[in-house]
Enzyme design. Structure first.
Site, PDB file in Angstrom:
ATOM      1  N   ASN A  57      -8.702  34.235  68.040  1.00 12.97           N
ATOM      2  CA  ASN A  57      -9.822  35.127  67.754  1.00 12.97           C
ATOM      3  C   ASN A  57      -9.594  35.947  66.491  1.00 12.97           C
ATOM      4  OD1 ASN A  57     -10.788  34.144  70.157  1.00 12.97           O
ATOM      5  ND2 ASN A  57     -10.222  35.953  71.335  1.00 12.97           N
ATOM      6  N   HIS A  73      -6.076  32.490  63.455  1.00 16.83           N
ATOM      7  CA  HIS A  73      -7.265  32.302  62.624  1.00 16.83           C
ATOM      8  C   HIS A  73      -7.666  33.556  61.862  1.00 16.83           C
ATOM      9  CE1 HIS A  73      -8.377  28.770  65.510  1.00 16.83           C
ATOM     10  NE2 HIS A  73      -7.424  28.456  64.655  1.00 16.83           N
ATOM     11  N   CYS A 115      -3.426  41.147  49.534  1.00 16.11           N
ATOM     12  CA  CYS A 115      -3.518  41.094  48.077  1.00 16.11           C
ATOM     13  C   CYS A 115      -3.111  39.707  47.581  1.00 16.11           C
ATOM     14  CB  CYS A 115      -2.619  42.152  47.452  1.00 16.11           C
ATOM     15  SG  CYS A 115      -2.665  42.153  45.636  1.00 16.11           S
ATOM     16  N   CYS A 158       0.315  40.675  45.051  1.00 18.67           N
ATOM     17  CA  CYS A 158       1.584  41.193  45.595  1.00 18.67           C
ATOM     18  C   CYS A 158       1.789  40.856  47.067  1.00 18.67           C
ATOM     19  CB  CYS A 158       1.684  42.700  45.387  1.00 18.67           C
ATOM     20  SG  CYS A 158       0.570  43.678  46.434  1.00 18.67           S
ATOM     21  N   CYS A 207      -6.281  45.848  45.242  1.00 19.99           N
ATOM     22  CA  CYS A 207      -5.062  46.302  45.929  1.00 19.99           C
ATOM     23  C   CYS A 207      -4.942  47.825  45.878  1.00 19.99           C
ATOM     24  CB  CYS A 207      -3.838  45.652  45.294  1.00 19.99           C
ATOM     25  SG  CYS A 207      -2.280  46.043  46.112  1.00 19.99           S
ATOM     26  N   ASN A 213     -11.033  29.492  82.069  1.00 18.79           N
ATOM     27  CA  ASN A 213     -12.214  29.529  81.201  1.00 18.79           C
ATOM     28  C   ASN A 213     -13.363  28.872  81.946  1.00 18.79           C
ATOM     29  OD1 ASN A 213     -11.616  26.768  80.923  1.00 18.79           O
ATOM     30  ND2 ASN A 213     -12.460  26.716  78.867  1.00 18.79           N
TER      31      ASN A 213
END
Length: 421
Positions: free
Chosen positions: A212, A231, A239, A242, A294, A361
């Protein structure tokens, strides 16, 4: 805990059992304007709701599905050509719900395994977040399901989906929100998210692996070192220059830039104006840049989101850590996932032992065969994660302690609001 109260009735017209549904199957099909006419609906064997949904006793669904697949008339019951097509489409995303008695038994088994475990790992999918208000993907009302059903019904009627219809569907399913348009910033952890955090705090749970990107595990209090978000996370940007990581209280993606590239790919033009900083990803074809720079002004590199789109590669370090945790795992708890998205699902499929694999599920998974037959092992529940986990927690904790923790929900919600402020 008392049995679940439900007022659902079987939608098969010929069903002789008028009792409320316990173990059942829930489906959703595409009810076209033509199929919605009263003259045609009267010939249907199913009392379809206006949104195309229906619920059945498990035996009734098995009966009507076999009839839909039959090439010749079976007995005295027959289905119209239109309803056969509707049932076949509905079957692709059918959701199953076990009896409450089975859920209670399975919760007791899962709790005993967890109590004896040294390395419990949890693997989560979109199904644990549906009760938070965000749509899933493969459920009967999921984003991918509805798109597939539109195309399937178009194929049945031999009418192609127009470019405008696709654009409208894409706009409706914009990834900044769920199917009802709920912003990610307003989503809060579910009972399951919070229970996993408590299990981790109390030493039962060692690691979380999640597919998720909604950030709800992190919001619940699971730290970055204790989770692999395979994911990505819609609240985290990095960034390009860096490589520093920044967790934000707001949704970081720039969906307009991605929409621009998607429409150019699909239609050759876009009504979205291309932004100067936007950059097309060579893998997924979308834009990962968020539009910000950044925080380190000496660097000033472009920031990009961490979301893994189709064709993107998973972050190697995140995947390696997940693989390491799975090698040490002695109990695997899978929640809200159909285990179909690779390479994430391979982590579960390739476990050294699946003897203590627990899956909850509402839809079938490729691993369900191991729970069937004389050599069955593991623990399988069809149903809502919150219901199963609530029962499981009741087996792991004293009633008074659990009630005290549950009563503190409002305090936790206030803390989540501060985190997202």
């Amino acid at each position: 805990m008392e049995a679940l109260k439900t007022s659902l009735k079987c939608c098969l017209k010929d069903c002789s059992d008028s009792s409320a549904l316990d173990q059942h199957v829930a489906v959703k099909t595409v009810l076209s304007i033509e199929n919605g006419k009263s003259s045609l609906k009267s010939k249907f064997m199913v009392r379809w709701k206006t949104n195309g949904e229906a619920e059945f006793h498990k035996a009734c669904w098995d009966q009507i599905y076999l009839l839909a697949r039959a090439r010749t008339k079976q007995g005295i019951i027959s289905l119209t050509k239109e309803e056969k097509a509707m049932i076949k489409i509905a079957a692709e995303s059918a959701e199953m719900f076990d009896s409450f008695q089975h859920i209670k038994h399975a919760a007791g088994t899962a709790a005993s395994w967890i109590r004896d475990s040294n390395q419990l790992v949890v693997f989560t999918g979109a199904g644990i977040s549906t009760s938070a208000g965000i749509g899933d993907y493969r459920g009967k009302a999921g984003k991918w399901t509805e798109e597939d059903q539109i195309h399937a019904m178009a194929a049945e009627s031999k009418e192609p989906v127009s470019k405008k219809a696709k654009l409208d569907a894409d706009a409706e399913n914009d990834s900044t929100c769920d199917l009802e348009g709920v912003p990610y910033e307003k989503l809060r952890p579910t009972y399951t998210h919070e229970a996993l955090k408590k299990l981790h705090k109390d030493g039962y749970l060692k690691y979380v692996i999640s597919q998720n990107g909604d950030g709800l595990h992190r919001l619940s209090g699971i730290s970055a070192k204790d989770i692999s978000e395979l994911h990505g996370n819609v609240f985290i940007e990095t960034c390009e220059k860096c490589k520093k990581i920044f967790e934000r209280p707001y949704y970081v993606l720039d969906d307009e830039s991605s929409q621009y590239y998607e429409e150019i790919e699909d239609f050759g033009k876009s009504h979205v104006k291309k932004k100067k900083y936007a950059k097309k990803c060579t893998l997924c074809g979308l834009s990962h840049r968020t539009g910000r720079r950044c925080d380190d002004k000496k660097c000033d590199g472009y920031l990009q989101d961490t979301i893994i789109n189709f064709r993107d590669h998973l972050d190697e370090s995140t995947l390696v850590k997940a693989e390491e945790m799975c090698r040490q795992c002695d109990v695997m708890l899978c929640l809200g996932t159909t285990l179909q998205v690779t390479p994430a699902c391979d982590l579960v499929k390739n476990l050294t032992s699946r003897d203590r694999l627990i899956i909850c599920n509402r839809q079938e998974t490729p691993l369900d065969r191991q729970f069937q037959g004389p050599r069955a092992n593991g623990c399988r529940v069809f149903g809502n994660c919150d219901v199963f986990i609530r029962e499981m927690m009741g087996n792991l904790y004293q009633a008074a302690d659990l009630a005290q923790w549950e009563s503190e929900r409002e305090t936790r919600l206030a803390e989540y609001d501060i985190s997202r402020a």
